[in-house]
Design a protein around this motif. Structure first.
Motif, PDB file in Angstrom:
ATOM      1  N   LEU A   1       0.860  -1.177   0.000  1.00  0.00           N
ATOM      2  CA  LEU A   1       0.000   0.000   0.000  1.00  0.00           C
ATOM      3  C   LEU A   1       0.898   1.229   0.000  1.00  0.00           C
ATOM      4  CD1 LEU A   1      -2.857   1.086   0.024  1.00  0.00           C
ATOM      5  CD2 LEU A   1      -2.823   0.955   2.512  1.00  0.00           C
ATOM      6  N   GLY A   2       1.157   1.769  -1.180  1.00  0.00           N
ATOM      7  CA  GLY A   2       2.084   2.885  -1.330  1.00  0.00           C
ATOM      8  C   GLY A   2       3.515   2.432  -1.172  1.00  0.00           C
ATOM      9  N   ALA A   3       4.432   3.344  -1.453  1.00  0.00           N
ATOM     10  CA  ALA A   3       5.852   2.998  -1.428  1.00  0.00           C
ATOM     11  C   ALA A   3       6.373   2.674  -0.030  1.00  0.00           C
ATOM     12  CB  ALA A   3       6.666   4.132  -2.036  1.00  0.00           C
ATOM     13  N   MET A   4       5.730   3.220   1.008  1.00  0.00           N
ATOM     14  CA  MET A   4       6.218   3.000   2.366  1.00  0.00           C
ATOM     15  C   MET A   4       5.173   2.336   3.260  1.00  0.00           C
ATOM     16  SD  MET A   4       9.271   4.040   2.043  1.00  0.00           S
ATOM     17  CE  MET A   4       9.867   4.038   3.709  1.00  0.00           C
ATOM     18  N   GLY A   5       4.036   1.964   2.717  1.00  0.00           N
ATOM     19  CA  GLY A   5       2.961   1.381   3.514  1.00  0.00           C
ATOM     20  C   GLY A   5       3.143  -0.101   3.768  1.00  0.00           C
ATOM     21  N   PRO A   6       2.162  -0.711   4.414  1.00  0.00           N
ATOM     22  CA  PRO A   6       2.249  -2.142   4.728  1.00  0.00           C
ATOM     23  C   PRO A   6       2.144  -3.003   3.467  1.00  0.00           C
ATOM     24  CG  PRO A   6       0.074  -1.311   5.260  1.00  0.00           C
ATOM     25  CD  PRO A   6       0.901  -0.122   4.865  1.00  0.00           C
ATOM     26  N   TYR A   7       2.728  -4.178   3.551  1.00  0.00           N
ATOM     27  CA  TYR A   7       2.607  -5.144   2.461  1.00  0.00           C
ATOM     28  C   TYR A   7       1.249  -5.815   2.559  1.00  0.00           C
ATOM     29  CZ  TYR A   7       7.417  -4.439   1.224  1.00  0.00           C
ATOM     30  OH  TYR A   7       8.584  -3.872   0.799  1.00  0.00           O
ATOM     31  N   MET A   8       0.605  -5.968   1.414  1.00  0.00           N
ATOM     32  CA  MET A   8      -0.738  -6.537   1.362  1.00  0.00           C
ATOM     33  C   MET A   8      -0.736  -7.987   0.908  1.00  0.00           C
ATOM     34  SD  MET A   8      -2.533  -3.184  -0.258  1.00  0.00           S
ATOM     35  CE  MET A   8      -4.178  -3.866  -0.230  1.00  0.00           C
ATOM     36  N   GLY A   9       0.309  -8.401   0.209  1.00  0.00           N
ATOM     37  CA  GLY A   9       0.365  -9.775  -0.260  1.00  0.00           C
ATOM     38  C   GLY A   9       1.395  -9.951  -1.350  1.00  0.00           C
ATOM     39  N   THR A  10       1.456 -11.161  -1.876  1.00  0.00           N
ATOM     40  CA  THR A  10       2.344 -11.469  -2.993  1.00  0.00           C
ATOM     41  C   THR A  10       1.570 -12.195  -4.068  1.00  0.00           C
ATOM     42  OG1 THR A  10       3.025 -13.572  -2.010  1.00  0.00           O
ATOM     43  CG2 THR A  10       4.408 -11.667  -1.541  1.00  0.00           C
ATOM     44  N   VAL A  11       2.053 -12.059  -5.288  1.00  0.00           N
ATOM     45  CA  VAL A  11       1.498 -12.796  -6.416  1.00  0.00           C
ATOM     46  C   VAL A  11       2.640 -13.630  -6.970  1.00  0.00           C
ATOM     47  CG1 VAL A  11       0.283 -12.646  -8.608  1.00  0.00           C
ATOM     48  CG2 VAL A  11      -0.074 -10.877  -6.882  1.00  0.00           C
ATOM     49  N   ARG A  12       2.523 -14.938  -6.819  1.00  0.00           N
ATOM     50  CA  ARG A  12       3.601 -15.860  -7.184  1.00  0.00           C
ATOM     51  C   ARG A  12       3.680 -16.067  -8.687  1.00  0.00           C
ATOM     52  NH1 ARG A  12       4.183 -21.800  -7.237  1.00  0.00           N
ATOM     53  NH2 ARG A  12       1.975 -21.935  -6.809  1.00  0.00           N
ATOM     54  N   GLY A  13       4.905 -15.973  -9.213  1.00  0.00           N
ATOM     55  CA  GLY A  13       5.157 -16.284 -10.612  1.00  0.00           C
ATOM     56  C   GLY A  13       4.719 -15.209 -11.591  1.00  0.00           C
ATOM     57  N   ILE A  14       4.360 -14.029 -11.091  1.00  0.00           N
ATOM     58  CA  ILE A  14       3.919 -12.938 -11.961  1.00  0.00           C
ATOM     59  C   ILE A  14       4.779 -11.719 -11.638  1.00  0.00           C
ATOM     60  CG2 ILE A  14       2.001 -11.412 -12.554  1.00  0.00           C
ATOM     61  CD1 ILE A  14       0.128 -13.727 -11.782  1.00  0.00           C
ATOM     62  N   THR A  15       5.393 -11.134 -12.667  1.00  0.00           N
ATOM     63  CA  THR A  15       6.240  -9.964 -12.463  1.00  0.00           C
ATOM     64  C   THR A  15       5.384  -8.701 -12.427  1.00  0.00           C
ATOM     65  OG1 THR A  15       6.621  -9.816 -14.844  1.00  0.00           O
ATOM     66  CG2 THR A  15       8.251 -11.048 -13.546  1.00  0.00           C
ATOM     67  N   PRO A  16       5.881  -7.636 -11.781  1.00  0.00           N
ATOM     68  CA  PRO A  16       5.094  -6.411 -11.654  1.00  0.00           C
ATOM     69  C   PRO A  16       4.597  -5.840 -12.984  1.00  0.00           C
ATOM     70  CG  PRO A  16       6.977  -6.301 -10.191  1.00  0.00           C
ATOM     71  CD  PRO A  16       7.146  -7.537 -11.045  1.00  0.00           C
ATOM     72  N   ASP A  17       5.388  -5.976 -14.031  1.00  0.00           N
ATOM     73  CA  ASP A  17       4.993  -5.398 -15.323  1.00  0.00           C
ATOM     74  C   ASP A  17       3.767  -6.081 -15.933  1.00  0.00           C
ATOM     75  OD1 ASP A  17       7.038  -7.518 -15.595  1.00  0.00           O
ATOM     76  OD2 ASP A  17       6.697  -7.247 -17.747  1.00  0.00           O
ATOM     77  N   LEU A  18       3.407  -7.259 -15.454  1.00  0.00           N
ATOM     78  CA  LEU A  18       2.230  -7.962 -15.977  1.00  0.00           C
ATOM     79  C   LEU A  18       0.937  -7.560 -15.265  1.00  0.00           C
ATOM     80  CD1 LEU A  18       3.647 -11.565 -16.471  1.00  0.00           C
ATOM     81  CD2 LEU A  18       3.283  -9.793 -18.195  1.00  0.00           C
ATOM     82  N   LEU A  19       1.044  -6.846 -14.147  1.00  0.00           N
ATOM     83  CA  LEU A  19      -0.145  -6.439 -13.398  1.00  0.00           C
ATOM     84  C   LEU A  19      -0.648  -5.091 -13.901  1.00  0.00           C
ATOM     85  CD1 LEU A  19       1.015  -7.409  -9.806  1.00  0.00           C
ATOM     86  CD2 LEU A  19      -0.633  -8.619 -11.241  1.00  0.00           C
ATOM     87  N   ASN A  20      -1.971  -4.979 -14.042  1.00  0.00           N
ATOM     88  CA  ASN A  20      -2.562  -3.708 -14.447  1.00  0.00           C
ATOM     89  C   ASN A  20      -3.890  -3.515 -13.718  1.00  0.00           C
ATOM     90  OD1 ASN A  20      -4.824  -4.783 -16.103  1.00  0.00           O
ATOM     91  ND2 ASN A  20      -3.153  -5.559 -17.383  1.00  0.00           N
ATOM     92  N   ALA A  21      -4.469  -2.337 -13.847  1.00  0.00           N
ATOM     93  CA  ALA A  21      -5.670  -1.964 -13.086  1.00  0.00           C
ATOM     94  C   ALA A  21      -6.846  -2.902 -13.332  1.00  0.00           C
ATOM     95  CB  ALA A  21      -6.064  -0.531 -13.410  1.00  0.00           C
ATOM     96  N   SER A  22      -6.939  -3.512 -14.507  1.00  0.00           N
ATOM     97  CA  SER A  22      -8.077  -4.398 -14.800  1.00  0.00           C
ATOM     98  C   SER A  22      -8.041  -5.685 -13.979  1.00  0.00           C
ATOM     99  CB  SER A  22      -8.122  -4.741 -16.293  1.00  0.00           C
ATOM    100  OG  SER A  22      -7.045  -5.592 -16.643  1.00  0.00           O
ATOM    101  N   MET A  23      -6.914  -5.974 -13.326  1.00  0.00           N
ATOM    102  CA  MET A  23      -6.760  -7.179 -12.521  1.00  0.00           C
ATOM    103  C   MET A  23      -7.153  -6.957 -11.061  1.00  0.00           C
ATOM    104  SD  MET A  23      -3.219  -8.487 -14.079  1.00  0.00           S
ATOM    105  CE  MET A  23      -3.058  -8.789 -15.813  1.00  0.00           C
ATOM    106  N   PHE A  24      -7.617  -5.747 -10.754  1.00  0.00           N
ATOM    107  CA  PHE A  24      -8.007  -5.375  -9.390  1.00  0.00           C
ATOM    108  C   PHE A  24      -9.432  -4.853  -9.418  1.00  0.00           C
ATOM    109  CE2 PHE A  24      -3.491  -5.353  -9.554  1.00  0.00           C
ATOM    110  CZ  PHE A  24      -3.063  -5.765  -8.303  1.00  0.00           C
TER     111      PHE A  24
END
Length: 86
Positions: free
Chosen positions: A58-81
Motif C-alpha cells: 500500500l504505497g511505497a512505504m505502507g504495509p505489504y498486502m500480499g504477494t502474487v507468485r510467478g507474476i512480475t510487476p509489469d504484468l499487473l494492471n488496473a483491470s486485474m483489481f
C-alpha cells in the motif's frame, strides 16, 4: 520486503489462487485503488522452487498486502483489481 529480498514458503503456508489466464482479479477494500499500490519484484521460494514474483504494498512505504507468485510487476494492471465491499 525490499528489492532484492527473498522469501521462503512451503505449500502448507503459501497459497496460490490468482490466475491471470482465468481472468482472476484481486479485491481491494476501504477505497483502495490500483493507483494506491506499489509493486516490487521479489524472488519467492516455495518448496525449493524459486520464481520471480510480485510483492504488493500500500504505497511505497505502507504495509505489504500480499504477494502474487510467478507474476512480475509489469504484468499487473488496473483491470486485474476490483473494489469490493465487505
Amino acid at each position: 520486503m525490499r528489492p532484492g529480498m527473498k522469501s521462503k514458503l512451503s505449500r502448507s503456508n503459501g497459497h496460490s489462487f490468482f490466475n491471470i489466464s482465468e481472468g482472476d482479479r484481486i479485491g481491494l477494500t476501504g477505497g483502495t485503488t490500483f493507483a494506491n499500490l506499489a509493486f516490487t519484484a521479489i524472488d519467492l521460494t516455495l518448496d525449493g522452487v524459486t520464481q520471480v514474483s510480485t510483492a504488493i504494498q500500500l504505497g511505497a512505504m505502507g504495509p505489504y498486502m500480499g504477494t502474487v507468485r510467478g507474476i512480475t510487476p509489469d504484468l499487473l494492471n488496473a483491470s486485474m483489481f476490483a473494489g469490493v465491499t465487505i
